[in-house]
Enzyme design. Sequence first.
Site, mmCIF file in Angstrom:
data_model
loop_
_atom_site.group_PDB
_atom_site.id
_atom_site.type_symbol
_atom_site.label_atom_id
_atom_site.label_comp_id
_atom_site.label_asym_id
_atom_site.label_seq_id
_atom_site.Cartn_x
_atom_site.Cartn_y
_atom_site.Cartn_z
ATOM 1 N N CYS A 1 0.856 -1.196 0.000
ATOM 2 C CA CYS A 1 0.000 0.000 0.000
ATOM 3 C C CYS A 1 0.896 1.252 0.000
ATOM 4 O O CYS A 1 1.629 1.486 -0.966
ATOM 5 C CB CYS A 1 -0.952 -0.111 1.202
ATOM 6 S SG CYS A 1 -2.014 1.268 1.567
ATOM 7 N N ASP B 1 -9.451 -3.346 -6.911
ATOM 8 C CA ASP B 1 -8.829 -2.405 -5.974
ATOM 9 C C ASP B 1 -9.392 -1.019 -6.231
ATOM 10 O O ASP B 1 -9.180 -0.437 -7.290
ATOM 11 C CB ASP B 1 -7.311 -2.416 -6.194
ATOM 12 C CG ASP B 1 -6.558 -1.618 -5.146
ATOM 13 O OD1 ASP B 1 -7.152 -0.683 -4.563
ATOM 14 O OD2 ASP B 1 -5.377 -1.919 -4.913
ATOM 15 N N HIS C 1 -7.947 -4.440 -2.437
ATOM 16 C CA HIS C 1 -6.770 -3.786 -1.863
ATOM 17 C C HIS C 1 -6.446 -4.385 -0.495
ATOM 18 O O HIS C 1 -7.318 -4.527 0.347
ATOM 19 C CB HIS C 1 -7.076 -2.289 -1.719
ATOM 20 C CG HIS C 1 -5.885 -1.465 -1.371
ATOM 21 N ND1 HIS C 1 -4.947 -1.110 -2.318
ATOM 22 C CD2 HIS C 1 -5.467 -0.932 -0.206
ATOM 23 C CE1 HIS C 1 -4.005 -0.379 -1.731
ATOM 24 N NE2 HIS C 1 -4.301 -0.262 -0.453
#
Length: 249
Positions: free
Chosen positions: A136, A183, A216
């Site tokens: 991330c 995502d 995600h």
Amino acid sequence: MSQQMANEAKPCPCDIGDRMEYGALGQEVQIEHFKAYVVKPSTASDKAIIVIQDIFGWQLPNTRYMADMLAANGYIAICPDFFVGKEPWNPTKDWSNFQEWLQDKKPTAINKEVDAVLKFLKNQCGAKHIGVVGFCWGGVATHYLALLYPEIKAGVSVYGIVREREDRYELKSPTLFIFAENDSVIPLDQVSALEANLKEKCKVDYQVKIFPGQTHGFVHRKREDINPADKPYIQEARKDLLNWLNKYM
């Protein structure tokens, strides 16, 4: 997490996912002006991986679990506090304040800490081959370091793209990019653009891989034991990560 993030009200829908109740196997050390979590393999190694946190910080058990996984595979793993003592993002905070929170925590402004970590790994841990894995926020940081540090032997950027730099496709280290198909932070057109530009401009090995049906955070923030449908993808992504490091380190 750049200004171009998906929807402004919730620019990074990083929910914490399945926060692990996990004790971790390493120890915390002080390196110059910041702390780091360090875990070593059971037999001596001169290969080390810098594990770069997501927005939830260096103490998130899930990230330490990934560091411990690397150590179990023969690497010294270090997860530094790249927020340098500043509060990590908290899932209870209002997402509308996210950009403000991010202002003094840019994933592309960590050179001072990275230099200190490299020095620590070489001098204190005897590391001769160093790689980077980030998730991330840390995925963005990993992409960034791959542009600047030829001494980094390999990088794995897990759901993160540098969006601001003109030279962002001119990687200096072999880099694997792992993305999730669903995502909401990184739309697939951005992944396609990354791949097309790397093909044209990148002189080192790279791979861009999209995992179907995943969201995600799936590689480090989903627990495979309670998400049976996702388990094969979580395991495959972790295996890809290790294989990439093993190949180039």
